[in-house]
Design a protein around this motif. Structure first.
Motif, PDB file in Angstrom:
ATOM      1  N   PRO A 172     -13.048   8.604   5.219  1.00 31.34           N
ATOM      2  CA  PRO A 172     -14.310   9.370   5.139  1.00 31.34           C
ATOM      3  C   PRO A 172     -14.400  10.531   6.123  1.00 31.34           C
ATOM      4  O   PRO A 172     -15.216  11.425   5.925  1.00 31.34           O
ATOM      5  CB  PRO A 172     -15.379   8.309   5.443  1.00 31.34           C
ATOM      6  N   ASP A 173     -13.573  10.546   7.171  1.00 25.48           N
ATOM      7  CA  ASP A 173     -13.665  11.605   8.180  1.00 25.48           C
ATOM      8  C   ASP A 173     -12.673  12.732   7.954  1.00 25.48           C
ATOM      9  O   ASP A 173     -12.472  13.565   8.824  1.00 25.48           O
ATOM     10  CB  ASP A 173     -13.441  11.013   9.576  1.00 25.48           C
ATOM     11  N   GLY A 174     -12.019  12.796   6.813  1.00 27.25           N
ATOM     12  CA  GLY A 174     -11.072  13.873   6.548  1.00 27.25           C
ATOM     13  C   GLY A 174     -10.018  13.432   5.558  1.00 27.25           C
ATOM     14  O   GLY A 174     -10.091  12.354   4.963  1.00 27.25           O
ATOM     15  N   SER A 175      -9.023  14.292   5.387  1.00 32.69           N
ATOM     16  CA  SER A 175      -7.976  14.032   4.399  1.00 32.69           C
ATOM     17  C   SER A 175      -6.657  13.622   5.040  1.00 32.69           C
ATOM     18  O   SER A 175      -5.597  13.834   4.462  1.00 32.69           O
ATOM     19  CB  SER A 175      -7.769  15.294   3.552  1.00 32.69           C
ATOM     20  N   ARG A 176      -6.692  13.039   6.224  1.00 32.77           N
ATOM     21  CA  ARG A 176      -5.457  12.658   6.893  1.00 32.77           C
ATOM     22  C   ARG A 176      -4.955  11.279   6.470  1.00 32.77           C
ATOM     23  O   ARG A 176      -3.767  10.986   6.599  1.00 32.77           O
ATOM     24  CB  ARG A 176      -5.670  12.665   8.413  1.00 32.77           C
ATOM     25  N   LYS A 177      -5.838  10.413   5.967  1.00 31.35           N
ATOM     26  CA  LYS A 177      -5.433   9.056   5.620  1.00 31.35           C
ATOM     27  C   LYS A 177      -5.852   8.736   4.187  1.00 31.35           C
ATOM     28  O   LYS A 177      -6.906   9.175   3.719  1.00 31.35           O
ATOM     29  CB  LYS A 177      -6.038   8.042   6.592  1.00 31.35           C
ATOM     30  N   LEU A 178      -5.010   7.938   3.531  1.00 28.36           N
ATOM     31  CA  LEU A 178      -5.252   7.532   2.150  1.00 28.36           C
ATOM     32  C   LEU A 178      -4.919   6.053   2.023  1.00 28.36           C
ATOM     33  O   LEU A 178      -3.790   5.631   2.321  1.00 28.36           O
ATOM     34  CB  LEU A 178      -4.396   8.353   1.190  1.00 28.36           C
ATOM     35  N   ILE A 200      -2.100   1.765   4.094  1.00 25.12           N
ATOM     36  CA  ILE A 200      -2.830   2.964   4.494  1.00 25.12           C
ATOM     37  C   ILE A 200      -1.792   3.980   4.925  1.00 25.12           C
ATOM     38  O   ILE A 200      -0.996   3.735   5.822  1.00 25.12           O
ATOM     39  CB  ILE A 200      -3.825   2.674   5.632  1.00 25.12           C
ATOM     40  N   TRP A 201      -1.797   5.152   4.254  1.00 23.32           N
ATOM     41  CA  TRP A 201      -0.792   6.182   4.485  1.00 23.32           C
ATOM     42  C   TRP A 201      -1.383   7.347   5.258  1.00 23.32           C
ATOM     43  O   TRP A 201      -2.553   7.698   5.071  1.00 23.32           O
ATOM     44  CB  TRP A 201      -0.238   6.710   3.156  1.00 23.32           C
ATOM     45  N   ASP A 202      -0.561   7.924   6.127  1.00 20.98           N
ATOM     46  CA  ASP A 202      -0.878   9.205   6.748  1.00 20.98           C
ATOM     47  C   ASP A 202      -0.348  10.292   5.815  1.00 20.98           C
ATOM     48  O   ASP A 202       0.835  10.285   5.446  1.00 20.98           O
ATOM     49  CB  ASP A 202      -0.220   9.311   8.123  1.00 20.98           C
ATOM     50  N   THR A 203      -1.199  11.222   5.423  1.00 21.30           N
ATOM     51  CA  THR A 203      -0.808  12.204   4.403  1.00 21.30           C
ATOM     52  C   THR A 203       0.301  13.139   4.868  1.00 21.30           C
ATOM     53  O   THR A 203       0.922  13.805   4.035  1.00 21.30           O
ATOM     54  CB  THR A 203      -2.034  13.041   3.999  1.00 21.30           C
ATOM     55  N   GLU A 204       0.574  13.193   6.167  1.00 26.06           N
ATOM     56  CA  GLU A 204       1.647  14.038   6.669  1.00 26.06           C
ATOM     57  C   GLU A 204       2.943  13.282   6.918  1.00 26.06           C
ATOM     58  O   GLU A 204       3.941  13.889   7.319  1.00 26.06           O
ATOM     59  CB  GLU A 204       1.197  14.735   7.960  1.00 26.06           C
ATOM     60  N   LYS A 205       2.930  11.973   6.694  1.00 27.69           N
ATOM     61  CA  LYS A 205       4.135  11.166   6.899  1.00 27.69           C
ATOM     62  C   LYS A 205       4.309  10.262   5.688  1.00 27.69           C
ATOM     63  O   LYS A 205       3.506   9.341   5.475  1.00 27.69           O
ATOM     64  CB  LYS A 205       4.021  10.319   8.164  1.00 27.69           C
TER      65      LYS A 205
END
Length: 590
Positions: A172-178, A200-205
């Motif tokens: 909910p606080d941004g697009s860094r985690k999915l 839970i994924w980090d969108t940059e890794k």
């Protein structure tokens, strides 16, 4: 003493000195053209030469090693104290403060600092540095670039036995985690080696997940708490509800009891907006909608059976496969069922008869997606069978806008959170379709082949820029939408509102005409039956007359069906004509 030696050379050794002066032009030689030499020249044929300005380089590939970083934290309690001062001792800190207040450097520097701070405060009071200028011009014109989308990253299931990515949830606080929920939706096809974990994924890794969620049964849905980003709640394949706190590890903090949970897989969970931020409700194919408080998961706080007969009979209940709730309508929610119906319910009803307000005859198959338009909550989007449809709560008999049937089954859909006219759909052939109803209804604005396997889940980030798609083999594809699809256009909200009103009014008129035609046909049929009964009672109706009467009724029904089909074709032609006019208007404005 400094010793120096000077090297010198005579000027005469350099030659004569150059002395430049201005003088008029002088003709040294004049060569006149000789026509006799033209016969000895040979003309060269014109040729094309390819010239490459850049340096030629060989094509090669390099596979670099990925560096895995680990995040660690430091607990900073209180700093800026000398080493001999214990920050936890109140007496030592008090004595140090009094000593600092009497320091000459402190006394001299404080007036200067206070004057600077006072000047800054007066300047802030005079000029609002946070004022939003040109607020009326926030809505920009149409972007010049074409609608497009590009793949940013792909998160693959790290297990050997691949599962379907059935649920997606953005941080909910941004697009860094999915957060991605994995499960096997095929009945009795799950192997014993299949893992139950979700990630839970980090969108940059994309090499490995940031955190593992370990449920007791495979998760079908997983949702972040919009008020507390550390808390997630998930619905399992065996009907259990569990919630996790990422600060406490991978194991669930609390789970529902098996005897008070759903009896079928939980396909959808939604967080309710409450003061505590701990209320949820879930839907399952067992025909129940259950309300929970995650602080006490022993049993649900409320229960609703989707029984159209209002008898609370689970054997007659509709199986719920999608769920929709809008905070602007706190007492109403909608359920998409396996039977192709959309059920509108009232959560504050006192009796079972008042719980189910109305039903919309939606699709031929299960309603896999159900979502209200974020700008116009009275209009909602559904996906089932081979079409996507837009509905209005004022019309229950038919949808106001429908896409043409696709060759592949549609599995999920969602609205754009920033543009009221744009929505997205995914299909079982691995295709993502982007629709803009202001431009056209029959074909998508953008069609993108995401992967070779079927797509089962879809989720849009709140800023409308990033989109995640979950596939059958467990791959979650992250896409970035072009500015043309995530920038609100000028007058777009008003144009969509007028379109919805116009289509709703048109459907009301058509439905009134159909109802009137049915009443006329019913009255003619009753009149003919009364005439037949009277003739039979008088003994005046022969077999030939009965045959002629039946033949006339047959052709009457056939003519009515032909007229009905012609009206439908005429309606489609009018829709195409309106669409062409709309496109011409958009082009003229552009």
């Amino acid at each position: 003493m400094e010793i120096t030696y000077v090297y010198s050379k005579k000027r005469s050794n350099f030659g004569q000195q150059c002395r430049f002066t201005d003088r008029p032009t002088e003709l040294i030689v004049d060569l006149l053209p000789d026509p006799s030499l033209a016969a000895t020249f040979i003309e060269r044929d014109a040729r094309d030469f390819a010239i490459e300005c850049s340096q030629e380089m060989s094509e090669h590939e390099v596979n670099t090693e990925r560096i895995r970083s680990v995040s660690c934290g430091i607990n900073h309690v209180e700093g800026s104290w000398p080493k001999d001062i214990d920050s936890q001792d109140m007496d030592q800190t008090t004595r140090f403060r009094k000593k600092a207040l009497k320091d000459e450097h402190y006394v001299n520097s404080m007036p200067h600092l206070c004057s600077i701070m006072r000047h800054s405060m007066e300047q802030n009071n005079a000029i609002d540095i946070y004022q939003q200028y040109f607020e009326d011009e926030e809505v920009v014109e149409a972007a010049p670039d074409q609608p497009s989308a590009r793949t940013i990253n792909v998160f693959r299931d790290p297990n050997e036995v691949k599962r379907t990515a059935t649920g997606l949830s953005w941080h909910p606080d941004g697009s860094r985690k999915l957060a991605v929920a994995y499960s096997c939706l095929e009945f009795q096809k799950a192997s014993e080696e299949m893992s139950f974990d979700s990630y839970i994924w980090d969108t940059e890794k994309c090499s490995e997940p940031e955190m593992t969620v370990k449920p007791a049964s495979p998760l079908i849905c997983l949702e972040y708490n919009p008020k507390d980003s550390h808390i997630l709640v998930g619905g399992s394949y065996n009907g259990l509800i569990a919630y996790w706190d990422t600060r406490r590890g991978s194991q669930p903090v609390e789970m529902s009891k098996l005897e008070h949970s759903h009896q079928d897989p939980v396909y959808k969970i939604i967080w309710l907006q409450s003061n505590t931020g701990t209320d949820i409700f879930s839907a399952s194919t067992d025909g129940q909608v259950l309300w929970w408080d995650i602080r006490n998961m022993a049993e649900p706080t409320e229960r609703l059976v989707l029984d159209p007969s209002n008898e609370d009979n689970l054997d007659k209940a509709f199986g719920a496969i999608s769920l929709e709730f809008d905070a602007t309508m706190p007492t109403k929610f909608m359920v998409g069922t396996e039977q192709g119906l959309v059920v509108s319910c009232n959560s504050k009803a006192k009796t079972p008869a008042e719980s189910i307000e109305c039903t919309f005859i939606g699709h031929y198959g299960a309603v896999y997606a159900l979502q209200r338009n974020p700008f116009f909550p009275k209009n909602f989007l559904t996906v089932g069978d081979w079409t996507a449809r837009i509905w209005s709560e004022d019309i229950k008999e038919s949808s106001i806008i429908s896409t043409k049937p696709e060759t592949s089954y549609l599995t999920d859909a969602c609205w754009s959170p920033v543009r009221p006219s744009v929505f997205f759909t995914v299909k079982m052939d691995g295709t993502l379709d982007v629709w803009d109803i202001l431009l056209k209804h029959n074909d998508p604005t953008l069609r993108l082949k995401v992967c070779d396997e079927a797509l089962y889940s879809l989720r849009m980030q709140d800023n409308g820029r990033f989109l995640a798609c979950g596939s059958q083999l467990g791959s979650a594809t992250l896409l970035e939408i072009s500015p043309a699809l995530c920038t609100l256009q000028r007058n777009e909200t008003g144009m969509v509102a007028s379109m919805f009103e116009r289509e709703t009014r048109r459907e009301k008129i058509l439905e009134a005409r159909r109802q009137e035609k049915r009443l006329k046909e019913l009255s003619l049929l009753e009149q003919s039956q009364d005439d037949d009964n009277n003739k039979e009672g008088d003994g005046q109706l022969s077999s030939e007359e009965l045959k002629a009467r039946a033949e006339a009724q047959f052709f009457h029904i056939l003519d009515s069906e032909i007229k009905k089909r012609e009206e439908e074709e005429e309606k489609q032609r009018m829709a195409a004509w309106r669409h062409r006019n709309k496109m011409l208007q958009v082009e003229c404005k552009a």
